[in-house]
Scaffold this active site. Structure first.
Site, mmCIF file in Angstrom:
data_model
loop_
_atom_site.group_PDB
_atom_site.id
_atom_site.type_symbol
_atom_site.label_atom_id
_atom_site.label_comp_id
_atom_site.label_asym_id
_atom_site.label_seq_id
_atom_site.Cartn_x
_atom_site.Cartn_y
_atom_site.Cartn_z
ATOM 1 N N SER A 142 0.850 -1.184 0.000
ATOM 2 C CA SER A 142 0.000 0.000 0.000
ATOM 3 C C SER A 142 0.885 1.234 0.000
ATOM 4 O O SER A 142 2.079 1.165 0.320
ATOM 5 C CB SER A 142 -0.880 -0.008 1.261
ATOM 6 O OG SER A 142 -1.515 1.243 1.465
ATOM 7 N N TYR A 155 -2.330 -1.150 10.201
ATOM 8 C CA TYR A 155 -2.304 -1.405 8.762
ATOM 9 C C TYR A 155 -0.951 -1.031 8.167
ATOM 10 O O TYR A 155 -0.360 -1.796 7.394
ATOM 11 C CB TYR A 155 -3.424 -0.603 8.093
ATOM 12 C CG TYR A 155 -3.589 -0.868 6.623
ATOM 13 C CD1 TYR A 155 -4.271 -1.994 6.179
ATOM 14 C CD2 TYR A 155 -3.092 0.018 5.669
ATOM 15 C CE1 TYR A 155 -4.440 -2.232 4.818
ATOM 16 C CE2 TYR A 155 -3.254 -0.214 4.312
ATOM 17 C CZ TYR A 155 -3.938 -1.337 3.888
ATOM 18 O OH TYR A 155 -4.094 -1.573 2.541
#
Length: 258
Positions: A142, A155
């Site tokens: 990401s 995350y």
């Protein structure tokens, strides 16, 4: 010079978390490129919908369970004799909260799904690809695997870790002809991002429109979201012979969120 082929004719490809969002877009793109696509995850209904559009197959598996993961890859090997492309996509958004208020149960769940599950799948993929002497692995990291964001520590931790795993594994399996790369999408339009925006708005005391404008669209050079299909196009490049000399790399697909 031969023209690089952005095609996956008769290649066997596995996409975890392939029932929705980016995973579904990648599965469909790979099928259009000629691959035999296997999608894996825990929700039979969403996987069945993808099978209907790709003509591939679905395997139900809990990717955090060591036995389930082993059975998933064993089934692919038994049915197809090989695995050419693995997209390590399954994951969750994790807790959205300040570190001082962190719910450790939610932190552990995020680590378990995004990191442990990814590692279990990578181990099995290596056990097939290294002996066969070829393969392309695409880890779904990401933009938050390159730059930390407030309220997203769990995350970000998992996605930073996937970058390190990508670089380490690329060096490890490269001599056997296996490539390992990472995709780093930015904010992707869709149901998952809608949930993230809603949770951020609640946590930060702002409207959803403010969250979108301040954090996602106005800070992007192209001033917009990224579509799942745009990520799928880059995944196809990494999966195909067009990227035959590319390994250990990470590529942003983020509409220019510098």
């Amino acid at each position: 010079m031969n023209k690089p082929q952005v095609a996956l004719t008769d290649k066997v490809a596995l996409v975890t978390g392939g029932g929705t969002g980016i995973g579904r877009a990648i599965a469909e793109k790979f099928a259009q490129a000629g691959a035999k696509v296997v999608v894996a995850g825990r929700t039979a209904e969403t996987l069945a919908a993808v099978v209907a559009t790709t003509g591939g197959e679905a395997i139900i598996a809990d990717l955090t369970d060591e036995k389930d993961v082993a059975q998933l890859f064993a089934a692919i090997k038994a049915r197809h004799g090989r695995l050419d492309v693995f997209v390590n996509n399954a994951g969750m958004s994790g807790p959205i909260m300040p570190i001082a208020d962190m719910d450790i149960t939610e932190w552990d769940r995020c680590i378990n799904i995004n990191l442990r599950g990814a590692m279990l799948c990578l181990r099995e993929a290596a056990r097939i690809m290294v002996p066969q002497g070829s393969g392309s692995i695409i880890n779904m990291s990401s933009l938050m695997g390159l730059k930390g964001y407030p309220m997203r520590t769990a995350y970000s931790a998992t996605k930073f870790a996937l970058i390190g795993i990508t670089e380490s594994m690329a060096r490890e399996v490269g001599p056997a002809g296996v490539r390992v790369n990472a995709l780093c999408p930015g904010a992707i339009s869709g149901e998952l991002m809608d949930k993230v925006v809603a949770r951020r708005a609640q946590a930060e005391g702002k409207t959803e429109a403010q969250i979108i404008e301040e954090n996602y669209t106005s800070v992007a050079a192209l001033r917009r979201w990224v579509d799942p299909e745009e990520v799928a196009e880059v995944a196809l490049f990494f999966a195909s012979d067009a990227s035959s000399s590319v390994t250990g790399e990470r590529m942003k697909v983020d509409a220019g969120r510098f």
